[in-house]
Design a protein around this motif. Sequence first.
Motif, PDB file in Angstrom:
ATOM      1  N   SER A   5       0.841  -1.183   0.000  1.00 27.19           N
ATOM      2  CA  SER A   5       0.000   0.000   0.000  1.00 27.19           C
ATOM      3  C   SER A   5       0.881   1.238   0.000  1.00 27.19           C
ATOM      4  O   SER A   5       2.074   1.182   0.311  1.00 27.19           O
ATOM      5  CB  SER A   5      -0.937   0.022   1.218  1.00 27.19           C
ATOM      6  N   LEU A   7       0.782   3.711   2.043  1.00 29.37           N
ATOM      7  CA  LEU A   7       1.220   4.057   3.393  1.00 29.37           C
ATOM      8  C   LEU A   7       2.436   3.245   3.817  1.00 29.37           C
ATOM      9  O   LEU A   7       3.312   3.761   4.515  1.00 29.37           O
ATOM     10  CB  LEU A   7       0.079   3.855   4.389  1.00 29.37           C
ATOM     11  N   HIS A   8       2.485   1.976   3.422  1.00 28.10           N
ATOM     12  CA  HIS A   8       3.638   1.153   3.767  1.00 28.10           C
ATOM     13  C   HIS A   8       4.907   1.646   3.071  1.00 28.10           C
ATOM     14  O   HIS A   8       6.023   1.445   3.580  1.00 28.10           O
ATOM     15  CB  HIS A   8       3.379  -0.308   3.392  1.00 28.10           C
ATOM     16  N   LYS A  15       5.519   9.684   7.992  1.00 29.06           N
ATOM     17  CA  LYS A  15       4.393   9.165   8.775  1.00 29.06           C
ATOM     18  C   LYS A  15       4.428   9.674  10.212  1.00 29.06           C
ATOM     19  O   LYS A  15       3.374   9.964  10.794  1.00 29.06           O
ATOM     20  CB  LYS A  15       4.406   7.634   8.729  1.00 29.06           C
ATOM     21  N   VAL A  45      -7.575   7.177   5.001  1.00 31.83           N
ATOM     22  CA  VAL A  45      -6.215   6.669   5.211  1.00 31.83           C
ATOM     23  C   VAL A  45      -6.259   5.213   5.669  1.00 31.83           C
ATOM     24  O   VAL A  45      -5.434   4.393   5.247  1.00 31.83           O
ATOM     25  CB  VAL A  45      -5.476   7.552   6.234  1.00 31.83           C
ATOM     26  N   VAL A  46      -7.217   4.870   6.528  1.00 27.09           N
ATOM     27  CA  VAL A  46      -7.368   3.477   6.965  1.00 27.09           C
ATOM     28  C   VAL A  46      -7.665   2.575   5.769  1.00 27.09           C
ATOM     29  O   VAL A  46      -7.102   1.474   5.644  1.00 27.09           O
ATOM     30  CB  VAL A  46      -8.488   3.368   8.023  1.00 27.09           C
ATOM     31  N   SER A  49      -4.562   2.036   3.706  1.00 28.14           N
ATOM     32  CA  SER A  49      -3.521   1.211   4.333  1.00 28.14           C
ATOM     33  C   SER A  49      -3.651  -0.269   3.992  1.00 28.14           C
ATOM     34  O   SER A  49      -2.693  -1.030   4.159  1.00 28.14           O
ATOM     35  CB  SER A  49      -3.565   1.386   5.847  1.00 28.14           C
ATOM     36  N   LYS A  50      -4.839  -0.704   3.541  1.00 32.39           N
ATOM     37  CA  LYS A  50      -5.107  -2.104   3.206  1.00 32.39           C
ATOM     38  C   LYS A  50      -4.910  -3.047   4.392  1.00 32.39           C
ATOM     39  O   LYS A  50      -4.662  -4.237   4.225  1.00 32.39           O
ATOM     40  CB  LYS A  50      -4.218  -2.560   2.033  1.00 32.39           C
ATOM     41  N   ILE A 116      -2.564   3.478  12.832  1.00 34.08           N
ATOM     42  CA  ILE A 116      -2.153   3.499  11.427  1.00 34.08           C
ATOM     43  C   ILE A 116      -0.632   3.491  11.323  1.00 34.08           C
ATOM     44  O   ILE A 116      -0.047   2.782  10.495  1.00 34.08           O
ATOM     45  CB  ILE A 116      -2.747   4.727  10.718  1.00 34.08           C
ATOM     46  N   THR A 120       1.452   0.058   9.865  1.00 29.51           N
ATOM     47  CA  THR A 120       2.013   0.202   8.518  1.00 29.51           C
ATOM     48  C   THR A 120       3.517   0.439   8.516  1.00 29.51           C
ATOM     49  O   THR A 120       4.090   0.667   7.452  1.00 29.51           O
ATOM     50  CB  THR A 120       1.332   1.378   7.780  1.00 29.51           C
ATOM     51  N   THR A 121       4.143   0.374   9.669  1.00 35.34           N
ATOM     52  CA  THR A 121       5.582   0.636   9.765  1.00 35.34           C
ATOM     53  C   THR A 121       6.235  -0.420  10.628  1.00 35.34           C
ATOM     54  O   THR A 121       5.781  -0.677  11.746  1.00 35.34           O
ATOM     55  CB  THR A 121       5.857   2.030  10.360  1.00 35.34           C
TER      56      THR A 121
END
Length: 255
Positions: A5, A7-8, A15, A45-46, A49-50, A116, A120-121
């Motif tokens: 995604s 975001l990732h 972030k 955003v959620v 993020s998938k 989030i 994603t991190t």
Amino acid sequence: MDRDSLLHQLDPRTKLLGMLLVMLGVMSLRMLGQYVVITVFVLLVVFMSKVPWGSYWQMLRPLRLILLFTFLYNILATPGTHTIWSWSWITLTQEGIWAGVSVTWRLVLLIITASILTLTTKPLVLARGLESLLSPLSRLRVPISQISLMIVIAIRFIPTIMEELERIILAQKARGYDLAAVKMPRRLLAYIPIVIPLFMTTIQRAEQLTMAIEARAFGNGQGRSTFRPLTLRAQDFWAGGCLLVLLFMIWRIKG
């Protein structure tokens, strides 16, 4: 979580700063229109993020009682002039209901925003991002690497501790010890058979983590290089621009 995604793929510094800006925006909310705008943004955003929605629910689930208490406390403790219902010492006002809804709404947004970032991190990437942002403090001989790693470990240990707590409660139920069946005055003492093993397992995990960190000689060298250095790309600047537009919209609604 390893997912493909946008975001990732963002830089962890983007972030981190984005989370800080969103949280500052959430704390400054006053009007209903502002809540709607930032809620739509967070939900978008959620979705981007998938990450499964259940993962965010798992982050909110341990805090249900705190959110409920916050909601009821603000409803009953906030004075107002427009009374809706009154009985004995209990008085419900429009101002109190709005205070309870707004404060709880704000807390939920803060929790989801922090979730989030953590979902994603990766922890090591997050630590590198913190270390990079706090690097100017190294001139004052502040142990940036240790502080950033400590913060990341504290964040990542929260869901681990909650999972361990659920395992202990299920194990106690399997032995015939049902905490829900104990009445409230004695329930405080009934938590002791649960807290003690949770405390012991947490210490064991901390010792194992300490040995793993020492085995990798973390902190013995200054300015160590990384295999993949952090670099800001076009998508990071686009994400920053979107956040600035969001804050501008909130400010315009406020005006």
